[in-house]
Design a protein around this motif. Structure first.
Motif, PDB file in Angstrom:
ATOM      1  N   VAL A 197       0.614  -1.386   0.120  1.00 16.66           N
ATOM      2  CA  VAL A 197       0.058  -0.061   0.075  1.00 16.66           C
ATOM      3  C   VAL A 197       0.683   1.353  -0.110  1.00 16.66           C
ATOM      4  CG1 VAL A 197      -1.672   1.352   1.307  1.00 16.66           C
ATOM      5  CG2 VAL A 197      -2.143  -0.997   1.024  1.00 16.66           C
ATOM      6  N   CYS A 198       1.935   1.152   0.979  1.00 15.38           N
ATOM      7  CA  CYS A 198       2.732   2.492   0.931  1.00 15.38           C
ATOM      8  C   CYS A 198       3.581   2.498  -0.381  1.00 15.38           C
ATOM      9  CB  CYS A 198       3.795   2.352   2.008  1.00 15.38           C
ATOM     10  SG  CYS A 198       2.876   2.434   3.650  1.00 15.38           S
ATOM     11  N   VAL A 199       3.985   1.546  -1.076  1.00 15.81           N
ATOM     12  CA  VAL A 199       4.811   1.522  -2.549  1.00 15.81           C
ATOM     13  C   VAL A 199       3.582   2.188  -3.446  1.00 15.81           C
ATOM     14  CG1 VAL A 199       5.612   0.330  -4.285  1.00 15.81           C
ATOM     15  CG2 VAL A 199       6.375  -0.201  -1.906  1.00 15.81           C
ATOM     16  N   ALA A 200       2.597   1.774  -3.559  1.00 18.80           N
ATOM     17  CA  ALA A 200       1.573   2.576  -4.247  1.00 18.80           C
ATOM     18  C   ALA A 200       1.183   3.948  -3.963  1.00 18.80           C
ATOM     19  CB  ALA A 200       0.303   1.601  -4.283  1.00 18.80           C
ATOM     20  N   CYS A 201       1.155   4.121  -2.653  1.00 17.66           N
ATOM     21  CA  CYS A 201       1.148   5.685  -2.294  1.00 17.66           C
ATOM     22  C   CYS A 201       2.258   6.532  -2.688  1.00 17.66           C
ATOM     23  CB  CYS A 201       0.850   5.597  -0.678  1.00 17.66           C
ATOM     24  SG  CYS A 201      -0.821   4.975  -0.168  1.00 17.66           S
ATOM     25  N   GLY A 202       3.528   5.902  -2.628  1.00 11.95           N
ATOM     26  CA  GLY A 202       4.494   6.686  -3.029  1.00 11.95           C
ATOM     27  C   GLY A 202       4.750   7.118  -4.376  1.00 11.95           C
ATOM     28  N   PHE A 203       4.202   6.062  -5.368  1.00  7.17           N
ATOM     29  CA  PHE A 203       4.131   5.901  -6.671  1.00  7.17           C
ATOM     30  C   PHE A 203       3.072   7.243  -7.135  1.00  7.17           C
ATOM     31  CE2 PHE A 203       1.768   5.144 -10.735  1.00  7.17           C
ATOM     32  CZ  PHE A 203       2.700   5.156 -11.622  1.00  7.17           C
ATOM     33  N   LEU A 204       1.695   7.211  -6.291  1.00  7.35           N
ATOM     34  CA  LEU A 204       0.980   8.135  -6.740  1.00  7.35           C
ATOM     35  C   LEU A 204       1.346   9.540  -5.992  1.00  7.35           C
ATOM     36  CD1 LEU A 204      -2.595   6.428  -5.129  1.00  7.35           C
ATOM     37  CD2 LEU A 204      -1.961   7.093  -7.582  1.00  7.35           C
ATOM     38  N   ALA A 252       7.883   5.351  -5.865  1.00  8.00           N
ATOM     39  CA  ALA A 252       7.439   4.168  -5.145  1.00  8.00           C
ATOM     40  C   ALA A 252       8.553   3.415  -4.066  1.00  8.00           C
ATOM     41  CB  ALA A 252       7.354   2.959  -6.252  1.00  8.00           C
ATOM     42  N   LEU A 253       9.824   4.107  -4.480  1.00  5.80           N
ATOM     43  CA  LEU A 253      10.820   3.280  -3.569  1.00  5.80           C
ATOM     44  C   LEU A 253      10.672   4.075  -2.232  1.00  5.80           C
ATOM     45  CD1 LEU A 253      13.820   2.854  -5.964  1.00  5.80           C
ATOM     46  CD2 LEU A 253      12.558   1.000  -4.728  1.00  5.80           C
ATOM     47  N   ALA A 275       4.487  10.527  -6.177  1.00  6.45           N
ATOM     48  CA  ALA A 275       5.220  10.827  -7.523  1.00  6.45           C
ATOM     49  C   ALA A 275       4.556  11.608  -8.408  1.00  6.45           C
ATOM     50  CB  ALA A 275       6.165   9.850  -7.765  1.00  6.45           C
ATOM     51  N   LEU A 276       3.159  10.914  -8.885  1.00  8.40           N
ATOM     52  CA  LEU A 276       2.349  11.444  -9.858  1.00  8.40           C
ATOM     53  C   LEU A 276       1.750  12.898  -9.567  1.00  8.40           C
ATOM     54  CD1 LEU A 276       0.188   8.431 -10.874  1.00  8.40           C
ATOM     55  CD2 LEU A 276       1.939   9.379 -12.300  1.00  8.40           C
ATOM     56  N   VAL A 277       1.250  13.026  -8.381  1.00  9.60           N
ATOM     57  CA  VAL A 277       0.992  14.494  -8.008  1.00  9.60           C
ATOM     58  C   VAL A 277       2.100  15.475  -8.090  1.00  9.60           C
ATOM     59  CG1 VAL A 277       0.043  15.664  -6.126  1.00  9.60           C
ATOM     60  CG2 VAL A 277      -0.770  13.114  -6.549  1.00  9.60           C
ATOM     61  N   MET A 278       3.256  14.896  -7.596  1.00 10.42           N
ATOM     62  CA  MET A 278       4.335  15.829  -7.774  1.00 10.42           C
ATOM     63  C   MET A 278       4.765  16.462  -9.033  1.00 10.42           C
ATOM     64  SD  MET A 278       7.456  14.057  -5.681  1.00 10.42           S
ATOM     65  CE  MET A 278       9.110  15.162  -5.997  1.00 10.42           C
ATOM     66  N   ASP A 279       4.263  15.474 -10.168  1.00 13.76           N
ATOM     67  CA  ASP A 279       4.416  16.061 -11.833  1.00 13.76           C
ATOM     68  C   ASP A 279       3.998  17.464 -11.836  1.00 13.76           C
ATOM     69  OD1 ASP A 279       5.730  13.757 -11.853  1.00 13.76           O
ATOM     70  OD2 ASP A 279       3.944  12.916 -13.258  1.00 13.76           O
ATOM     71  N   GLY A 300       5.649  15.026   0.533  1.00 11.36           N
ATOM     72  CA  GLY A 300       5.292  14.661   1.798  1.00 11.36           C
ATOM     73  C   GLY A 300       3.900  14.827   2.291  1.00 11.36           C
ATOM     74  N   ALA A 301       3.508  15.868   1.632  1.00 14.15           N
ATOM     75  CA  ALA A 301       1.981  16.351   1.943  1.00 14.15           C
ATOM     76  C   ALA A 301       0.931  15.179   1.499  1.00 14.15           C
ATOM     77  CB  ALA A 301       1.580  17.635   1.316  1.00 14.15           C
ATOM     78  N   VAL A 302       1.348  14.517   0.147  1.00 13.17           N
ATOM     79  CA  VAL A 302       0.339  13.572  -0.365  1.00 13.17           C
ATOM     80  C   VAL A 302       0.283  12.514   0.367  1.00 13.17           C
ATOM     81  CG1 VAL A 302       0.126  12.059  -2.491  1.00 13.17           C
ATOM     82  CG2 VAL A 302       0.521  14.585  -2.798  1.00 13.17           C
ATOM     83  N   ILE A 303       1.874  11.952   0.647  1.00 15.97           N
ATOM     84  CA  ILE A 303       2.042  10.732   1.575  1.00 15.97           C
ATOM     85  C   ILE A 303       1.199  10.887   2.795  1.00 15.97           C
ATOM     86  CG2 ILE A 303       3.836   9.442   3.055  1.00 15.97           C
ATOM     87  CD1 ILE A 303       3.950   8.582   0.101  1.00 15.97           C
TER      88      ILE A 303
END
Length: 168
Positions: free
Chosen positions: A21-28, A76-77, A30-34, A154-157
Protein backbone atom coordinates in the motif's frame (compact mmCIF):
# COMPACT_ATOMS: atom_id res chain seq x y z
CA UNK A 1 -12.18 9.41 9.94
CA UNK A 2 -10.58 8.17 13.14
CA UNK A 3 -10.34 4.41 13.43
CA UNK A 4 -8.23 1.89 15.30
CA UNK A 5 -4.65 2.19 14.12
CA UNK A 6 -2.43 -0.66 13.18
CA UNK A 7 -0.83 -1.69 16.44
CA UNK A 8 2.77 -2.87 16.29
CA UNK A 9 1.49 -6.45 16.43
CA UNK A 10 -1.04 -6.05 13.62
CA UNK A 11 1.28 -3.83 11.60
CA UNK A 12 3.90 -6.56 11.72
CA UNK A 13 1.29 -9.18 10.84
CA UNK A 14 0.09 -7.07 7.92
CA UNK A 15 3.54 -5.77 6.98
CA UNK A 16 3.65 -7.17 3.43
CA UNK A 17 0.26 -5.68 2.55
CA UNK A 18 1.09 -2.42 4.34
CA UNK A 19 4.37 -2.11 2.41
CA UNK A 20 2.55 -2.67 -0.90
CA UNK A 21 0.00 0.00 0.00
CA UNK A 22 2.82 2.42 0.89
CA UNK A 23 4.68 1.67 -2.35
CA UNK A 24 1.48 2.45 -4.28
CA UNK A 25 1.04 5.65 -2.23
CA UNK A 26 4.62 6.66 -3.05
CA UNK A 27 3.94 6.14 -6.74
CA UNK A 28 0.75 8.22 -6.50
CA UNK A 29 2.59 10.95 -4.60
CA UNK A 30 5.22 11.03 -7.36
CA UNK A 31 2.42 11.42 -9.92
CA UNK A 32 1.04 14.37 -7.96
CA UNK A 33 4.58 15.82 -7.79
CA UNK A 34 4.45 16.04 -11.58
CA UNK A 35 2.13 19.03 -11.19
CA UNK A 36 4.55 21.39 -9.42
CA UNK A 37 7.48 19.95 -11.34
CA UNK A 38 5.79 20.80 -14.64
CA UNK A 39 5.29 24.40 -13.49
CA UNK A 40 8.99 24.99 -12.78
CA UNK A 41 11.64 25.78 -15.37
CA UNK A 42 13.97 23.10 -14.01
CA UNK A 43 11.27 21.02 -12.37
CA UNK A 44 12.09 17.73 -14.07
CA UNK A 45 15.86 18.06 -13.69
CA UNK A 46 15.84 15.59 -10.76
CA UNK A 47 14.07 13.03 -12.92
CA UNK A 48 16.56 13.45 -15.75
CA UNK A 49 19.52 13.23 -13.38
CA UNK A 50 18.12 10.11 -11.70
CA UNK A 51 17.54 8.44 -15.07
CA UNK A 52 21.03 9.46 -16.18
CA UNK A 53 22.52 7.68 -13.17
CA UNK A 54 20.56 4.50 -13.87
CA UNK A 55 21.40 4.58 -17.59
CA UNK A 56 24.99 5.82 -17.04
CA UNK A 57 24.61 8.62 -19.57
CA UNK A 58 24.69 12.41 -19.28
CA UNK A 59 21.37 14.01 -18.21
CA UNK A 60 21.08 15.64 -21.63
CA UNK A 61 20.86 12.16 -23.23
CA UNK A 62 17.79 11.20 -21.17
CA UNK A 63 14.35 11.35 -22.78
CA UNK A 64 11.30 12.67 -20.95
CA UNK A 65 9.84 9.15 -20.76
CA UNK A 66 13.03 7.78 -19.19
CA UNK A 67 13.05 10.61 -16.66
CA UNK A 68 9.39 10.03 -15.82
CA UNK A 69 9.96 6.31 -15.27
CA UNK A 70 12.92 7.02 -12.97
CA UNK A 71 10.94 9.67 -11.07
CA UNK A 72 7.88 7.49 -10.51
CA UNK A 73 10.01 4.47 -9.57
CA UNK A 74 11.84 6.65 -7.03
CA UNK A 75 8.45 7.68 -5.63
CA UNK A 76 7.46 4.03 -5.22
CA UNK A 77 10.79 3.31 -3.50
CA UNK A 78 10.25 6.29 -1.19
CA UNK A 79 6.84 4.82 -0.34
CA UNK A 80 8.61 1.61 0.64
CA UNK A 81 11.03 3.66 2.75
CA UNK A 82 8.03 5.30 4.46
CA UNK A 83 6.64 1.84 5.26
CA UNK A 84 9.92 0.75 6.81
CA UNK A 85 10.14 3.93 8.89
CA UNK A 86 6.54 3.65 9.99
CA UNK A 87 6.78 -0.02 10.97
CA UNK A 88 9.98 0.60 12.95
CA UNK A 89 8.59 3.67 14.71
CA UNK A 90 5.20 2.13 15.43
CA UNK A 91 6.96 -0.79 17.13
CA UNK A 92 9.09 1.60 19.21
CA UNK A 93 6.53 4.28 20.11
CA UNK A 94 3.38 3.76 22.12
CA UNK A 95 0.18 3.93 20.09
CA UNK A 96 -1.89 6.98 20.93
CA UNK A 97 -4.14 8.70 18.42
CA UNK A 98 -5.02 6.91 15.21
CA UNK A 99 -5.78 8.56 11.89
CA UNK A 100 -7.20 6.24 9.29
CA UNK A 101 -5.22 3.03 9.43
CA UNK A 102 -2.08 4.41 11.12
CA UNK A 103 -0.88 5.72 14.48
CA UNK A 104 -0.50 9.49 14.20
CA UNK A 105 2.94 10.05 15.77
CA UNK A 106 4.85 7.38 13.79
CA UNK A 107 3.01 8.52 10.66
CA UNK A 108 3.96 12.19 11.07
CA UNK A 109 7.58 11.33 11.92
CA UNK A 110 7.88 8.88 9.01
CA UNK A 111 6.30 11.32 6.56
CA UNK A 112 8.65 14.12 7.61
CA UNK A 113 11.70 11.86 7.55
CA UNK A 114 10.96 10.48 4.08
CA UNK A 115 10.12 13.88 2.57
CA UNK A 116 13.34 15.30 4.05
CA UNK A 117 15.32 12.32 2.75
CA UNK A 118 13.83 12.64 -0.74
CA UNK A 119 14.93 16.28 -0.83
CA UNK A 120 18.33 15.91 0.83
CA UNK A 121 19.42 12.81 -1.05
CA UNK A 122 18.82 14.41 -4.42
CA UNK A 123 19.93 17.93 -3.55
CA UNK A 124 23.08 17.07 -1.66
CA UNK A 125 24.21 13.67 -2.99
CA UNK A 126 22.81 12.94 -6.45
CA UNK A 127 22.80 16.43 -8.00
CA UNK A 128 26.40 17.35 -7.12
CA UNK A 129 27.73 14.01 -8.36
CA UNK A 130 25.65 13.32 -11.45
CA UNK A 131 24.33 16.66 -12.63
CA UNK A 132 27.70 18.40 -12.76
CA UNK A 133 26.88 21.00 -15.40
CA UNK A 134 23.42 21.61 -13.94
CA UNK A 135 24.93 21.72 -10.45
CA UNK A 136 27.50 24.32 -11.44
CA UNK A 137 25.03 26.54 -13.31
CA UNK A 138 21.66 26.29 -11.51
CA UNK A 139 22.07 24.35 -8.25
CA UNK A 140 20.23 26.85 -6.05
CA UNK A 141 17.25 27.10 -8.39
CA UNK A 142 17.03 23.34 -8.89
CA UNK A 143 17.28 22.69 -5.14
CA UNK A 144 14.56 25.25 -4.41
CA UNK A 145 12.25 23.74 -7.00
CA UNK A 146 13.01 20.24 -5.71
CA UNK A 147 12.29 21.38 -2.15
CA UNK A 148 8.82 22.55 -3.17
CA UNK A 149 8.17 19.29 -5.01
CA UNK A 150 9.39 17.26 -2.02
CA UNK A 151 6.99 19.13 0.25
CA UNK A 152 4.16 18.17 -2.12
CA UNK A 153 5.32 14.55 -1.98
CA UNK A 154 5.28 14.63 1.84
CA UNK A 155 1.85 16.25 1.94
CA UNK A 156 0.38 13.64 -0.39
CA UNK A 157 1.93 10.76 1.59
CA UNK A 158 0.64 12.40 4.76
CA UNK A 159 -2.93 12.35 3.45
CA UNK A 160 -3.23 9.19 1.38
CA UNK A 161 -1.37 6.65 3.52
CA UNK A 162 -3.86 6.88 6.42
CA UNK A 163 -6.75 6.58 3.99
CA UNK A 164 -5.32 3.67 2.03
CA UNK A 165 -3.93 1.91 5.11
CA UNK A 166 -7.49 1.28 6.27
CA UNK A 167 -7.76 -1.42 3.58
CA UNK A 168 -4.82 -3.40 5.05
Amino acid sequence: MFSPALTPLTAAANAPAFVLVCVACGFLAALVMDIPMSQEEDGFVPAYVAAAIVRRVPPAAVTFAQGAVAHHAAGALAGGLYAGCYLALSAALPGTVAVGGVDLLPHVLSTAAVAAFVYAFFAHVVLPRAGRRIYEERATAVRGQWLRSSVVFGAVIGVIVPAFATVV
